[in-house]
Design a protein around this motif. Sequence first.
Motif, PDB file in Angstrom:
ATOM      1  N   ILE A   1       0.724  -1.082  -0.020  1.00 50.38           N
ATOM      2  CA  ILE A   1      -0.226   0.099   0.154  1.00 50.38           C
ATOM      3  C   ILE A   1       0.922   1.246   0.028  1.00 50.38           C
ATOM      4  O   ILE A   1       0.587   2.198  -0.748  1.00 50.38           O
ATOM      5  CB  ILE A   1      -1.105  -0.094   1.177  1.00 50.38           C
ATOM      6  CG1 ILE A   1      -1.663  -1.176   1.460  1.00 50.38           C
ATOM      7  CG2 ILE A   1      -2.073   1.180   1.071  1.00 50.38           C
ATOM      8  CD1 ILE A   1      -2.725  -1.383   2.509  1.00 50.38           C
TER       9      ILE A   1
ATOM     10  N   LYS B   1      -8.065   1.839   5.067  1.00 47.76           N
ATOM     11  CA  LYS B   1      -7.262   1.763   3.891  1.00 47.76           C
ATOM     12  C   LYS B   1      -7.008   0.360   3.608  1.00 47.76           C
ATOM     13  O   LYS B   1      -6.924  -0.439   2.375  1.00 47.76           O
ATOM     14  CB  LYS B   1      -5.978   2.530   3.786  1.00 47.76           C
ATOM     15  CG  LYS B   1      -5.096   2.585   2.624  1.00 47.76           C
ATOM     16  CD  LYS B   1      -5.788   2.994   1.571  1.00 47.76           C
ATOM     17  CE  LYS B   1      -5.209   2.738  -0.068  1.00 47.76           C
ATOM     18  NZ  LYS B   1      -5.778   3.435  -1.031  1.00 47.76           N
TER      19      LYS B   1
ATOM     20  N   PHE C   1      -7.864  -2.113   0.260  1.00 50.03           N
ATOM     21  CA  PHE C   1      -7.129  -2.590  -0.121  1.00 50.03           C
ATOM     22  C   PHE C   1      -7.115  -4.381  -0.203  1.00 50.03           C
ATOM     23  O   PHE C   1      -7.131  -4.849  -1.422  1.00 50.03           O
ATOM     24  CB  PHE C   1      -5.409  -2.373   0.525  1.00 50.03           C
ATOM     25  CG  PHE C   1      -4.696  -3.510   0.050  1.00 50.03           C
ATOM     26  CD1 PHE C   1      -3.899  -3.129  -1.330  1.00 50.03           C
ATOM     27  CD2 PHE C   1      -4.063  -4.567   0.724  1.00 50.03           C
ATOM     28  CE1 PHE C   1      -2.827  -3.958  -1.721  1.00 50.03           C
ATOM     29  CE2 PHE C   1      -3.108  -5.152   0.146  1.00 50.03           C
ATOM     30  CZ  PHE C   1      -2.397  -5.119  -0.998  1.00 50.03           C
TER      31      PHE C   1
ATOM     32  N   TYR D   1      -1.261  -4.734  -9.010  1.00 45.92           N
ATOM     33  CA  TYR D   1      -1.908  -3.569  -8.172  1.00 45.92           C
ATOM     34  C   TYR D   1      -1.098  -2.545  -8.324  1.00 45.92           C
ATOM     35  O   TYR D   1      -1.831  -1.270  -8.684  1.00 45.92           O
ATOM     36  CB  TYR D   1      -2.015  -4.108  -6.834  1.00 45.92           C
ATOM     37  CG  TYR D   1      -2.583  -3.234  -5.962  1.00 45.92           C
ATOM     38  CD1 TYR D   1      -3.919  -3.094  -5.537  1.00 45.92           C
ATOM     39  CD2 TYR D   1      -1.824  -2.475  -5.082  1.00 45.92           C
ATOM     40  CE1 TYR D   1      -4.331  -2.134  -4.707  1.00 45.92           C
ATOM     41  CE2 TYR D   1      -2.239  -1.479  -4.282  1.00 45.92           C
ATOM     42  CZ  TYR D   1      -3.698  -1.363  -4.024  1.00 45.92           C
ATOM     43  OH  TYR D   1      -4.107  -0.355  -3.156  1.00 45.92           O
TER      44      TYR D   1
END
Length: 381
Positions: free
Chosen positions: A142, A198, A202, A303
């Motif tokens: 992330i 988050k 995610f 991603y």
Amino acid sequence: MKLQRLVLETFRNHEQTIVDCSSGVNLFLGDNGEGKTNILEGISYLCLSKSFYAANDTIVMNVQKNGFVVTGDFLSDANIFYETRVVFDKLQNQKTITVNKAKVDKASSLLGQFPMVILSPEQSSITFGSPSDRRRFVDFVISQSSRTYLEYLIEYKRILKQRNKILSDMIFSHKENNTAIEPWNEILVRVGTALVEKRIEFIEDFQTIVIDSYATVAGIAERPEISYVPSFKCAAGKEAIETTFHQALKDRDQEERRIGHSLVGPHRDEFIFKINKLDTRNFASQGQHKTFLIAIKLAEFFYLKERCNEIPILLLDDVLSEMDGRRSQRLLETIAELGQVFITSTDERALNWIPIVSSNPRKFFVRQGTINRVEDAAYIR
Ligand SMILES: Nc1ncnc2c1ncn2[C@@H]1O[C@H](COP(=O)(O)OP(=O)(O)OP(=O)(O)O)[C@@H](O)[C@H]1O
Ligand SMILES: [Mg+2]
């Protein structure tokens, strides 16, 4: 993102190594201990400002020297040129990073600008290791794609340290100090909630990509699953998370004061990996662990590609030696299509699976910290 040229100076056993890279597959061949992994480690300095494994700057510097320099010429997908340089000076204990000669103020600012995905033996701790290994993996992915997340993460660690200090001081002084801890609870919940939000988002996205990547690698009908288990039960949404976070702090208040550190919050979250509903940690075979790891690394690649708007550089350290021929072939055929890849191997036969036309492979022999390029593409077959 493409690395066009890499220069290592007094870095590990590389006195001065220059790699003119292919924009496709780059293969580094050589015996054990010759300096193959060190080349990938150099690339990780350019992308992450540090080694991809635990080593610190003094360790990677050539043992007989007083510093090192790693330089990389990059070309972004939008054709913008960057020269990135990492210079470490042992005497001043200082690391200086520049991008196009402009100094980068914080090492963390580099993260995500040159996205990179590494698959190496050390990474097997992601599926085998403790919850903290999986948290580190998730935070790393992330953080490469979200500067805000990275900043919250750094802030959260600072808050946690302060709060833990107050809790442990209370134990040593035998004094309750509610006025000291209250403000830290507020800020812990606020910043921690941003991280939890988050992470929920995610995992939802990531899970879908993992299912596809797993099917690509394994080619069989096994169902992988990644679930997020926060340290306290919470529903999605900022307010719901904040409320339950506060409640969890209240519920475990006495316990925290007794133990002397923080027991709830993102630092205690877990990510559980499963194959066909069974936890990989306890039930997966060696081969399934490997397949899962490759699948999440490919998922990381996809991603980041989408989130960073830039094709990541893929580093595969010694991955092929552990795989059977069929899986190596599938993997190499898959990754040769992805972008720029750097592969190390002790086994020359590993190359046989690389499709030549699409991946424009380049082969280097690594020996005692020097490299030799094998020019003839036909030879590769
Ligand atoms: N700081 C350092 N200074 C000088 N030499 C170093 C330093 N750190 C490691 N080396 C040397 O680098 C070599 C190891 O390099 P590396 O890990 O890249 O090998 P490798 O080719 O990947 O081997 P393997 O196939 O076993 O993984 C060893 O010979 C080691 O002595
Ligand atoms: Mg190695």
